[in-house]
Design a protein around this motif. Structure first.
Motif, short mmCIF file in Angstrom:
data_model
loop_
_atom_site.label_atom_id
_atom_site.label_comp_id
_atom_site.label_asym_id
_atom_site.label_seq_id
_atom_site.Cartn_x
_atom_site.Cartn_y
_atom_site.Cartn_z
N ALA A 13 0.84 -1.18 0.00
CA ALA A 13 0.00 0.00 0.00
C ALA A 13 0.88 1.24 0.00
O ALA A 13 2.00 1.23 0.51
CB ALA A 13 -0.89 -0.01 1.22
N CYS A 14 0.37 2.30 -0.55
CA CYS A 14 1.12 3.54 -0.55
C CYS A 14 1.13 4.12 0.87
O CYS A 14 0.40 3.66 1.75
CB CYS A 14 0.53 4.53 -1.55
N THR A 15 1.97 5.09 1.08
CA THR A 15 2.16 5.61 2.43
C THR A 15 0.86 6.14 3.02
O THR A 15 0.59 5.95 4.21
CB THR A 15 3.21 6.73 2.43
N ASN A 16 0.04 6.79 2.22
CA ASN A 16 -1.21 7.36 2.74
C ASN A 16 -2.20 6.28 3.14
O ASN A 16 -2.81 6.35 4.20
CB ASN A 16 -1.83 8.28 1.69
N CYS A 17 -2.33 5.28 2.30
CA CYS A 17 -3.25 4.19 2.62
C CYS A 17 -2.76 3.43 3.84
O CYS A 17 -3.55 2.99 4.67
CB CYS A 17 -3.37 3.25 1.42
N ARG A 18 -1.48 3.29 3.94
CA ARG A 18 -0.92 2.59 5.08
C ARG A 18 -1.25 3.35 6.37
O ARG A 18 -1.62 2.78 7.37
CB ARG A 18 0.60 2.49 4.91
N LYS A 23 -7.68 0.29 2.03
CA LYS A 23 -7.19 -0.59 0.99
C LYS A 23 -6.65 0.22 -0.18
O LYS A 23 -7.35 1.07 -0.73
CB LYS A 23 -8.30 -1.53 0.51
N CYS A 24 -5.41 -0.06 -0.51
CA CYS A 24 -4.77 0.70 -1.59
C CYS A 24 -5.00 -0.02 -2.91
O CYS A 24 -4.89 -1.24 -3.00
CB CYS A 24 -3.28 0.82 -1.30
N SER A 25 -5.32 0.75 -3.94
CA SER A 25 -5.51 0.14 -5.25
C SER A 25 -4.18 -0.15 -5.93
O SER A 25 -4.14 -0.79 -6.96
CB SER A 25 -6.38 1.04 -6.13
N ILE A 29 -1.05 6.28 -9.13
CA ILE A 29 -1.72 7.15 -8.16
C ILE A 29 -2.97 6.40 -7.76
O ILE A 29 -3.90 6.24 -8.54
CB ILE A 29 -2.07 8.52 -8.76
N CYS A 30 -2.98 5.92 -6.53
CA CYS A 30 -4.05 5.03 -6.14
C CYS A 30 -5.37 5.79 -5.96
O CYS A 30 -5.39 7.02 -5.90
CB CYS A 30 -3.68 4.29 -4.86
N THR A 31 -6.43 5.04 -5.86
CA THR A 31 -7.76 5.63 -5.78
C THR A 31 -7.89 6.58 -4.60
O THR A 31 -8.45 7.66 -4.71
CB THR A 31 -8.83 4.52 -5.65
N TYR A 32 -7.35 6.15 -3.47
CA TYR A 32 -7.46 6.97 -2.27
C TYR A 32 -6.74 8.30 -2.46
O TYR A 32 -7.30 9.37 -2.20
CB TYR A 32 -6.87 6.20 -1.08
N CYS A 33 -5.52 8.25 -2.91
CA CYS A 33 -4.74 9.48 -3.10
C CYS A 33 -5.36 10.36 -4.17
O CYS A 33 -5.40 11.59 -4.03
CB CYS A 33 -3.31 9.14 -3.48
N ALA A 34 -5.86 9.73 -5.21
CA ALA A 34 -6.48 10.50 -6.28
C ALA A 34 -7.70 11.25 -5.78
O ALA A 34 -7.89 12.43 -6.05
CB ALA A 34 -6.86 9.57 -7.43
ZN LIG Z 1 -2.94 3.96 -1.72
#
Ligand SMILES: [Zn+2]
Ligand SMILES: [Zn+2]
Length: 66
Positions: A13-18, A23-25, A29-34
């Protein structure tokens, strides 16, 4: 036999999702960050410890005595 890339793809997972435990996509640029307009950063966690030099043989030291 399909040629699966050697790269280990554990759940990364990316740092933000972590941080947010979401759940990181796992996209560039994952869904959450986007959706939150965040910088999507992935950090490779390498669990190997110690420097590479640890595998060197013990006799590398040169002892020069006059
Ligand atoms: Zn993520
Ligand atoms: Zn992200």
């Amino acid at each position: 036999m399909p040629n699966i890339s050697r790269q280990q793809r554990a759940t990364n997972a990316c740092t933000n999702c972590r941080k947010k435990h979401v759940k990181c996509s796992e996209e560039t640029i994952c869904t959450y960050c986007a959706s939150h307009n965040l910088k999507c950063i992935y950090v490779n966690l390498v669990k190997k410890r110690g420097p590479k030099a640890a595998n060197r043989p013990a006799n590398v030291f040169e002892i020069i005595i006059d």
